[in-house]
Design a protein around this motif. Structure first.
Motif, PDB file in Angstrom:
ATOM      1  N   LYS A 155       0.823  -1.210   0.000  1.00 26.62           N
ATOM      2  CA  LYS A 155       0.000   0.000   0.000  1.00 26.62           C
ATOM      3  C   LYS A 155       0.856   1.257   0.000  1.00 26.62           C
ATOM      4  N   LYS A 156       2.088   1.141   0.431  1.00 22.66           N
ATOM      5  CA  LYS A 156       2.938   2.321   0.524  1.00 22.66           C
ATOM      6  C   LYS A 156       3.936   2.436  -0.634  1.00 22.66           C
ATOM      7  N   ALA A 188       3.291   5.610  -2.581  1.00 24.66           N
ATOM      8  CA  ALA A 188       3.820   6.803  -1.913  1.00 24.66           C
ATOM      9  C   ALA A 188       5.303   6.968  -2.249  1.00 24.66           C
ATOM     10  N   CYS A 206       7.689  10.482   1.855  1.00 22.29           N
ATOM     11  CA  CYS A 206       7.247   9.444   0.923  1.00 22.29           C
ATOM     12  C   CYS A 206       8.348   8.446   0.583  1.00 22.29           C
ATOM     13  N   GLY A 220       8.573   1.147   4.717  1.00 20.76           N
ATOM     14  CA  GLY A 220       7.219   1.448   4.280  1.00 20.76           C
ATOM     15  C   GLY A 220       6.327   1.910   5.421  1.00 20.76           C
ATOM     16  N   SER A 221       6.553   1.391   6.615  1.00 17.66           N
ATOM     17  CA  SER A 221       5.724   1.785   7.758  1.00 17.66           C
ATOM     18  C   SER A 221       5.938   3.237   8.153  1.00 17.66           C
ATOM     19  N   ARG A 278       6.263   5.646   5.849  1.00 16.67           N
ATOM     20  CA  ARG A 278       5.726   6.462   4.766  1.00 16.67           C
ATOM     21  C   ARG A 278       4.241   6.764   4.985  1.00 16.67           C
ATOM     22  N   MET A 314       0.304   7.173   3.800  1.00 14.40           N
ATOM     23  CA  MET A 314      -0.572   6.529   2.824  1.00 14.40           C
ATOM     24  C   MET A 314      -0.851   7.574   1.751  1.00 14.40           C
TER      25      MET A 314
END
Length: 102
Positions: free
Chosen positions: A16-17, A20, A87, A92-93, A95, A97
Motif C-alpha cells: 500500500k505504501k 507513496a 514518501c 514502508g511503515s 511512509r 498513505m
C-alpha cells in the motif's frame, strides 16, 4: 527501477505504501529536473545526504532546478520537500498513505 521501493525490488510484490514511494521520487524529479538514477547516483540518496532543514532552501541549492526561480521566494518548498522525503522513507511503515499525501 528508480521509482520502486528497495521491498518491491526484493519480493516483486507491491504494498500500500509503494505508491507513496514512487510519488516521492516523482516529486524529487520535479524540483530537481533530474532522473531518478543518473550517472549511477540515486536522487533520493543524494538529496537525503545533502538536505539540512536548518539552512536556506534546505541546503539543496545545487540540486534544485534553476527554472523554478531560485532568485525568488519559493513558498511551500519546505513543505514540498518534506512531503517528498516522507514518501521515500526506507521503511514502508514510516511512509504516509497516498490518501494522506493527497
Amino acid at each position: 527501477m528508480g521509482y520502486m521501493d528497495p521491498k518491491y525490488y526484493m519480493t516483486h510484490r507491491l504494498t500500500k505504501k509503494s505508491d507513496a514511494y514512487s510519488f516521492g521520487v516523482l516529486m524529487l524529479e520535479l524540483i530537481t529536473a533530474r532522473k531518478p538514477i543518473e550517472h549511477g547516483k540515486y536522487i533520493v540518496r543524494e538529496v537525503q545526504e545533502k538536505m539540512d532543514k536548518a539552512k536556506d532552501l534546505y541546503n539543496l541549492h545545487e540540486f534544485l532546478d534553476p527554472a523554478i526561480g531560485l532568485g525568488t521566494t519559493l513558498k511551500g518548498l519546505e513543505k514540498f520537500v518534506g512531503l517528498a522525503m516522507r514518501c521515500v522513507k526506507e521503511a514502508g511503515s514510516d511512509r504516509p498513505m497516498m490518501a494522506e499525501v493527497v
